[in-house]
Structure formats: structure tokens, C-alpha cells
Design an enzyme around this catalytic site. Structure first.
Site, PDB file in Angstrom:
ATOM      1  CD  GLU A 117      28.258  25.271 -16.028  1.00  0.00           C
ATOM      2  OE1 GLU A 117      27.595  24.484 -15.310  1.00  0.00           O
ATOM      3  OE2 GLU A 117      27.846  25.910 -17.123  1.00  0.00           O
ATOM      4  CG  ASP A 118      28.259  20.663 -16.017  1.00  0.00           C
ATOM      5  OD1 ASP A 118      28.388  21.853 -16.594  1.00  0.00           O
ATOM      6  OD2 ASP A 118      27.614  20.239 -16.618  1.00  0.00           O
ATOM      7  CG  ASP A 124      32.134  24.216 -25.178  1.00  0.00           C
ATOM      8  OD1 ASP A 124      33.587  23.677 -25.495  1.00  0.00           O
ATOM      9  OD2 ASP A 124      31.349  24.011 -25.769  1.00  0.00           O
ATOM     10  CG  PHE A 165      30.526  16.081 -26.612  1.00  0.00           C
ATOM     11  CD1 PHE A 165      29.906  17.623 -26.662  1.00  0.00           C
ATOM     12  CD2 PHE A 165      29.467  15.280 -25.868  1.00  0.00           C
ATOM     13  CE1 PHE A 165      28.795  18.042 -26.047  1.00  0.00           C
ATOM     14  CE2 PHE A 165      28.262  15.555 -25.180  1.00  0.00           C
ATOM     15  CZ  PHE A 165      27.737  17.005 -25.486  1.00  0.00           C
ATOM     16  NE  ARG A 201      21.479  15.255 -17.643  1.00  0.00           N
ATOM     17  CZ  ARG A 201      21.859  16.395 -18.107  1.00  0.00           C
ATOM     18  NH1 ARG A 201      22.778  16.953 -17.560  1.00  0.00           N
ATOM     19  NH2 ARG A 201      21.097  17.080 -19.108  1.00  0.00           N
TER      20      ARG A 201
HETATM   21  P1  IMP Z   1      29.301  27.170 -23.073  1.00  0.00           P
HETATM   22  O1  IMP Z   1      28.261  28.327 -22.797  1.00  0.00           O
HETATM   23  O2  IMP Z   1      29.675  27.018 -24.341  1.00  0.00           O
HETATM   24  O3  IMP Z   1      30.541  27.424 -22.113  1.00  0.00           O
HETATM   25  O4  IMP Z   1      28.718  25.910 -22.523  1.00  0.00           O
HETATM   26  C1  IMP Z   1      28.696  25.346 -21.313  1.00  0.00           C
HETATM   27  C2  IMP Z   1      27.411  24.138 -21.262  1.00  0.00           C
HETATM   28  O5  IMP Z   1      27.436  23.406 -22.427  1.00  0.00           O
HETATM   29  C3  IMP Z   1      27.702  23.294 -20.139  1.00  0.00           C
HETATM   30  O6  IMP Z   1      26.886  23.806 -18.827  1.00  0.00           O
HETATM   31  C4  IMP Z   1      27.131  22.023 -20.494  1.00  0.00           C
HETATM   32  O7  IMP Z   1      25.981  21.912 -20.288  1.00  0.00           O
HETATM   33  C5  IMP Z   1      27.366  22.030 -22.187  1.00  0.00           C
HETATM   34  N1  IMP Z   1      28.764  21.445 -22.581  1.00  0.00           N
HETATM   35  C6  IMP Z   1      29.886  22.006 -23.068  1.00  0.00           C
HETATM   36  N2  IMP Z   1      30.750  21.099 -23.190  1.00  0.00           N
HETATM   37  C7  IMP Z   1      30.053  19.930 -23.110  1.00  0.00           C
HETATM   38  C8  IMP Z   1      30.586  18.566 -23.010  1.00  0.00           C
HETATM   39  O8  IMP Z   1      31.548  18.154 -23.380  1.00  0.00           O
HETATM   40  N3  IMP Z   1      29.483  17.585 -22.580  1.00  0.00           N
HETATM   41  C9  IMP Z   1      28.296  17.847 -22.235  1.00  0.00           C
HETATM   42  N4  IMP Z   1      27.804  19.200 -22.035  1.00  0.00           N
HETATM   43  C10 IMP Z   1      28.884  20.191 -22.210  1.00  0.00           C
HETATM   44 MG    MG Z   2      24.359  21.138 -19.311  1.00  0.00          MG
END
Ligand code: IMP
Ligand code: MG
Length: 174
Positions: free
Chosen positions: A96-97, A100, A149, A162
Site C-alpha cells: 500500500e502507498d 491514513d 495531504f 501521481r
Molecule cells: P484510509 O482508508 O483512510 O487508510 O485511506 C487510504 C487510502 O486513501 C490510500 O490508499 C490513498 O489512496 C488515500 N489517501 C490517504 N491519504 C492520502 C494522501 O495524503 N494523499 C493521497 N491519497 C491519500
Molecule cells: Mg489511492
């Protein structure tokens, strides 16, 4: 207008990817691991990581959608593209990148564990720990980053940015 400000340079990212790859090579050598990348954001990280690991691995992708076009998530996770490789009895590593709130990976780890892999671990390059809503164990983590962000190195805002090689913060300008 949002103006990008570099948070982590491409050189720092490359060094960290090499370190993670060394650790993963040691842990997965001879195990024929299956790396599952979460589209779209992880495609840059995953392509650098598999080449740095430099051991035989198989790759597959899933696509989970949670974020809309902006910075705010809908809160709902949707499986848009399923994994194509049978994962039963495989050593699976999810790539995973960024983590959050943790909702996306929690959904995926639950979904995958139901299919009885031999092992199931998580590797994430960026960890926005302060925003976590559900606790998810990250087995391999690159950088813990502040609550902002970020874009670049695969990460987008509304499908833009990207391609940028560094990780940058988008600062809100009034
Ligand atoms: P989570 O479910 O809130 O953990 O969200 C994770 C997903 O939200 C990641 O796979 C990203 O695609 C996106 N995401 C969360 N934070 C960022 C950010 O700061 N920049 C870009 N994408 C984000
Ligand atoms: Mg994403």
C-alpha cells in the site's frame, strides 16, 4: 490554489525502498511470495520495490475505492477489481502507498484472510499514524508522516500529480 512543497525527496524514498527491499528479501527468499498492490496509488512504490528486492515474486493487484475526487473520503470502501491469483496457502504481502484512517487496508486484510493464505502481511511506504481510526498492524513501514495531504510518487489528488518523483504536501493557499 494549492502549491506542492517537497516533504520527502526522491533520494530519501529510494534509500528507504532499498532498506525495505533488503528486509523483505531476507524474509521472503524461497517462499515464492505473492505481492498484491492496491491500485492505483501503490503502482510506483511496487515497481521500485520488486526490482530492489530482486528475488522471484509474483504480483497481482486489487483496486479499492474510498476517496472521491477531493481530499475527503466517502468513508465507504468498494472492491472495484478483485485479485486474479488464487491465494490459498500462498505467502501474501499487501503493498500500500499510504495508510491514513486504516479503513482501506482493514477491509482488504479481512477480505483476503477469508481465503486462507499461508501468511498475510502488510507493507506500506507512508504512515499517517495520527489519523488512524482502526488499528491495523503494519509489518513493514517506510516513513511516518504528519497529518497533511500528500501527493506524488503514485499519490494523487483528483488523479493529478501521481507522476511527480518526490512526495509533496499540498498547502492550502487562500
Ligand atoms: P484510509 O482508508 O483512510 O487508510 O485511506 C487510504 C487510502 O486513501 C490510500 O490508499 C490513498 O489512496 C488515500 N489517501 C490517504 N491519504 C492520502 C494522501 O495524503 N494523499 C493521497 N491519497 C491519500
Ligand atoms: Mg489511492
Amino acid at each position: 490554489m494549492d502549491k506542492p512543497k517537497v516533504l520527502i525527496t526522491r533520494e530519501e524514498i529510494a534509500k528507504k525502498v532499498a532498506e525495505l527491499a533488503t528486509e523483505l528479501r531476507k524474509d521472503y527468499l524461497g517462499k515464492d511470495p505473492l505481492l498484491i498492490g492496491i491500485l492505483k496509488g501503490s503502482f510506483v512504490f511496487m515497481s521500485d520495490l520488486v526490482r530492489a528486492m530482486n528475488i522471484p515474486v509474483e504480483i497481482d493487484f486489487v483496486r479499492l475505492a474510498s476517496y472521491g475526487a477531493g481530499k475527503e473520503s466517502s468513508g465507504k470502501i468498494k472492491l472495484v477489481k478483485d485479485v486474479e491469483t488464487p491465494i490459498k496457502d500462498r505467502h501474501v504481502l499487501v503493498i500500500e502507498d499510504i495508510i491514513d484512517r486504516g479503513l482501506t487496508v482493514q477491509f482488504l486484510l479481512d477480505y483476503l484472510s477469508f481465503r486462507k493464505p499461508a501468511s498475510l502481511k502488510l507493507c506500506a511506504l507512508f504512515d499517517k499514524r495520527a489519523r488512524r481510526r482502526v488499528e491495523v498492524p503494519i509489518d513493514y513501514v517506510g516513513f511516518t508522516i504528519p497529518d497533511a495531504f500528500v501527493i506524488g510518487y503514485g499519490l494523487d489528488l483528483g488523479e493529478k500529480f501521481r507522476y511527480l518523483p518526490d512526495l509533496s504536501i499540498l498547502e492550502d493557499k487562500d
